[in-house]
Design a protein around this motif. Structure first.
Motif, short mmCIF file in Angstrom:
data_model
loop_
_atom_site.label_atom_id
_atom_site.label_comp_id
_atom_site.label_asym_id
_atom_site.label_seq_id
_atom_site.Cartn_x
_atom_site.Cartn_y
_atom_site.Cartn_z
N GLU A 187 0.83 -1.21 0.00
CA GLU A 187 0.00 0.00 0.00
C GLU A 187 0.86 1.26 0.00
O GLU A 187 0.47 2.28 -0.57
N TYR A 207 -4.51 -10.29 -1.10
CA TYR A 207 -5.50 -9.43 -1.76
C TYR A 207 -6.66 -9.11 -0.82
O TYR A 207 -7.18 -7.99 -0.82
N SER A 251 -6.59 -2.65 1.25
CA SER A 251 -7.69 -1.68 1.39
C SER A 251 -8.43 -1.54 0.06
O SER A 251 -7.89 -1.85 -1.01
N SER A 252 -9.64 -1.06 0.13
CA SER A 252 -10.44 -0.89 -1.09
C SER A 252 -9.81 0.16 -2.00
O SER A 252 -9.91 0.05 -3.24
N THR A 253 -9.14 1.14 -1.42
CA THR A 253 -8.48 2.18 -2.23
C THR A 253 -7.38 1.57 -3.09
O THR A 253 -7.27 1.86 -4.29
N LYS A 278 -7.08 -1.55 -4.00
CA LYS A 278 -7.68 -2.44 -5.00
C LYS A 278 -8.21 -1.64 -6.19
O LYS A 278 -8.09 -2.08 -7.34
N ASN A 279 -8.80 -0.49 -5.91
CA ASN A 279 -9.35 0.33 -6.99
C ASN A 279 -8.25 0.92 -7.87
O ASN A 279 -8.40 1.02 -9.09
N ASN A 337 -6.14 -2.34 -10.37
CA ASN A 337 -7.22 -3.24 -10.77
C ASN A 337 -6.76 -4.67 -11.02
O ASN A 337 -7.46 -5.62 -10.73
#
Length: 653
Positions: free
Chosen positions: A304, A462, A466-468, A470-471, A474
């Motif tokens: 991250e 995975y 965090s969702s950030t 992952k976004n 992609n």
């Protein structure tokens, strides 16, 4: 003076006579004559070579049929294969041996009666008893050499064919004493019967009867297999078949506290094998929640941090790698993976099981499982775990496949329950029931269920992002898994923490045991205790059927003797067909257990359900090897006595 000389002469004469008798006794001319006679006949060598070739083909085909295992430990797979080997080899060996003994008995007795040779022998100064005993002994020696050579040579030869051959050869040799002893006892039995009937029947009758005995050996081995197969659809029989191996590999304790801990450890209510279906809780074979996972905090933090450093909304994999390599000290854990092919984790976190988290409701809380199953085993691991990082790399952490229990530091154990668990693990380890090995993953393997497979590792990491991240990234999942396969997993990889290895493999073995010892998965949990009692009665009725088979089918007893009452697998590496081949000579007694629970949104609505489970402290043995060996020896000696009685009274004219 003359009287003394006479006495001395008589004494010397008597001594000379005694010496002559002793010398005559040990000359065993009839023994040598019959042995040489049998060795000169071509059929002796044809049967010997034929049986040996069959044995060699069997061990070689099964050895090279094993799949590849990265850790190099093929022992449990070999034990399962031994069941198939011993079952098929039993039928072939005794079928061929019965024919061999039939031909030799006809040659030694029946043919000599028919051509008058035995009549001539009966007229020479040798007793009929001694004559028949020497014939019998010569046949025993030939059969013993025949059996020892044929049974011993194939496994010895495959020891030098690599890891697979060494494992399979060792497993066979560990049971070869039972095979040779059973072969010897049964050859005593068959040769004695052959000599007895050859005194009264012609050669065709003798060979026919012994061939029939050989054929019945095949049928006798098939009966348990056919019965087990026909009963696979019945819950009671399926339970008894499944618990046979667990009962054969049982451990017993004298300390009441250890017995209680062992019972608690294998209590299904303490393991995540439960789910809810149609508003009822049931036991299923698949785990409904993790029993533990590798801790990825530091690695996820580095990933991250790189994503944040790059800053764009659509990150390419090459840019990600370049940034990580640019400043490796900033991303130490990630850089170790990229530059050194070492995947590092912060540790291993165990999970307890106190209830079910369900999407359809607020979940279910178990009320009586706090001191059961994975909950107490988790405390044990937290006491003995190592403080170092856990790594996955291409370096094998131990030269020996089997891990020593010395890595578990007993002085760290403070709770009595944890000390008892160590005693249980130690007892199972000493009996080779639990044999932890280095956890490895073979290169180019497609197995996804392993805890260190690329799929499992990628999914774990995975899921922690965090969702950030992952976004912005992609294609991280696919790229990361591809990177692992191309760089780290292009060779065999291993996990270095031996304590975590022992724990995870022990957990897997306990889950396998529970899966085998739980009665009627998916439908065996009842609202009323009377329903459980009804199922218990069915199991006890089926137990009676298996007892009758064990006591009345003598060829089934021969199979048990031949294999040393071998088991298929105690850790889940067995072949499906292996579990139904051998007679059910062992099983676990069943007992009624209960689970108390409530839905989390209805804390006052406490329910109790009942189910059957195996009692690991009460394994059942139907026939004991020692008693069977002694029984067949006594029967053989009785037949031998009858043969001697008959031959002293038979007229050979």
């Amino acid at each position: 003076m003359e009287q003394n000389e006479t006495t001395e002469i008589l004494y010397k004469k008597e001594k000379t006579n005694v010496n002559k008798k002793i010398m005559n006794f040990f000359t065993i001319k009839m023994f040598r004559y019959n042995l040489i006679k049998m060795l000169k006949v071509i059929s002796t060598w044809v049967m010997f070579v034929l049986t040996l070739i069959v044995g060699l083909i069997m061990v070689l085909s099964l050895t090279f049929g094993m799949g590849y295992i990265a850790s190099g430990d093929y022992m449990d797979t070999a034990r399962s294969l031994f069941t198939i080997y011993s079952w098929i080899w039993y039928m072939l060996y005794f079928g061929l041996t019965s024919m061999f003994i039939g031909f030799k008995v006809v040659q030694l007795i029946r043919d000599e009666i028919d051509d008058g040779t035995l009549l001539i022998f009966s007229s020479i100064p040798i007793s009929r008893t001694r004559m028949i005993i020497e014939k019998w002994l010569s046949l025993q020696l030939l059969c013993l050499v025949y059996s020892v050579t044929i049974l011993l040579l194939p496994p010895l030869l495959i020891l030098g064919t690599g890891q697979k051959g060494a494992a399979f050869g060792k497993v066979i040799l560990s049971k070869i004493n039972f095979m040779i002893l059973t072969s010897f006892i049964l050859q005593l039995f068959l040769t004695t019967i052959g000599i007895l009937i050859s005194l009264g029947l012609n050669s065709k009758g003798v060979i026919g009867i012994l061939f029939t005995l050989g054929f019945l050996t095949v049928i006798g081995a098939m009966i348990p297999f056919i019965y087990n197969t026909s009963k696979m659809g019945e819950k009671s029989s399926q339970y008894l078949i499944q618990t046979a191996d667990l009962a054969k590999n049982s451990v017993k304790f004298k300390d009441y506290d250890v017995i209680q801990t062992y019972d608690d450890l294998l209590n299904p209510i303490g393991w995540p094998i439960w789910t809810q279906r149609y508003e009822k809780i049931i036991i299923e074979s698949n785990i409904t929640q993790n029993i533990g996972e590798l801790e990825t905090t530091s690695l996820v933090k580095d990933i991250e941090a790189v994503v944040t450093k790059i800053g764009t909304n659509s990150i390419a994999w090459n840019d990600f790698i370049a940034e990580a390599k640019k400043t490796p000290t900033v991303y130490p854990v990630l850089s170790k993976l990229i530059n050194d092919n070492i995947l590092q984790f912060d540790g291993y976190k165990t999970q307890k099981f106190l209830g079910l988290s369900l999407e359809a409701s607020n979940g279910i809380e178990f009320k009586n499982n706090a001191g059961k199953g994975i909950n107490i085993l988790s405390d044990f691991y937290n006491d003995v775990k190592l403080p170092e990082h856990i790594t996955i790399s291409q370096e094998k952490p131990s030269t020996n496949n089997k891990i020593s229990l010395s890595v578990l530091k007993q002085d760290k154990l403070k709770i009595k329950t944890s000390k008892n668990i160590y005693k249980i693990i130690k007892a199972m380890y000493d009996k080779a029931i639990f044999s932890p090995t280095v956890i490895g993953y073979a290169k180019n393997s497609c197995a996804s269920s392993s805890v260190i497979s690329p799929y499992s590792i990628t999914s774990l990491i995975y899921g922690s992002l965090s969702s950030t991240t992952k976004n912005k990234f992609n294609n991280f999942y696919d790229n990361f898994e591809t990177f692992l396969k191309s760089n780290l997993y292009n060779e065999n990889v291993y996990i270095d923490d031996l304590v975590m290895t022992i724990y995870s493999q022990f957990v897997s073995q306990m889950l396998y045991w529970l899966n085998k010892a739980t009665y009627d998965k998916y439908g065996g949990v009842y609202d009323k205790k009377a329903q459980t009692q009804s199922e218990l009665n069915k199991v006890q009725k089926e137990q009676t059927n298996y007892k009758l088979m064990a006591y009345l089918n003598i060829w089934q007893q021969w199979v048990v003797m031949w294999t040393g009452n071998a088991s298929v697998s105690v850790s889940g590496a067995g072949y499906i067909v292996s579990s139904i081949l051998l007679p059910v000579n062992n099983y676990l007694n069943v007992k009624v257990n209960s689970v108390t629970y409530n839905e989390k949104d209805k804390p006052d609505n406490i329910k109790t359900n009942y189910f059957l489970m195996g009692n690991f402290n009460q394994p059942v043995v139907l026939d004991r090897l020692t008693s069977m060996y002694i029984g067949y020896l006594l029967v053989t000696f009785g037949l031998a006595g009858l043969t001697l009685w008959w031959i002293t009274r038979k007229d050979f004219v």
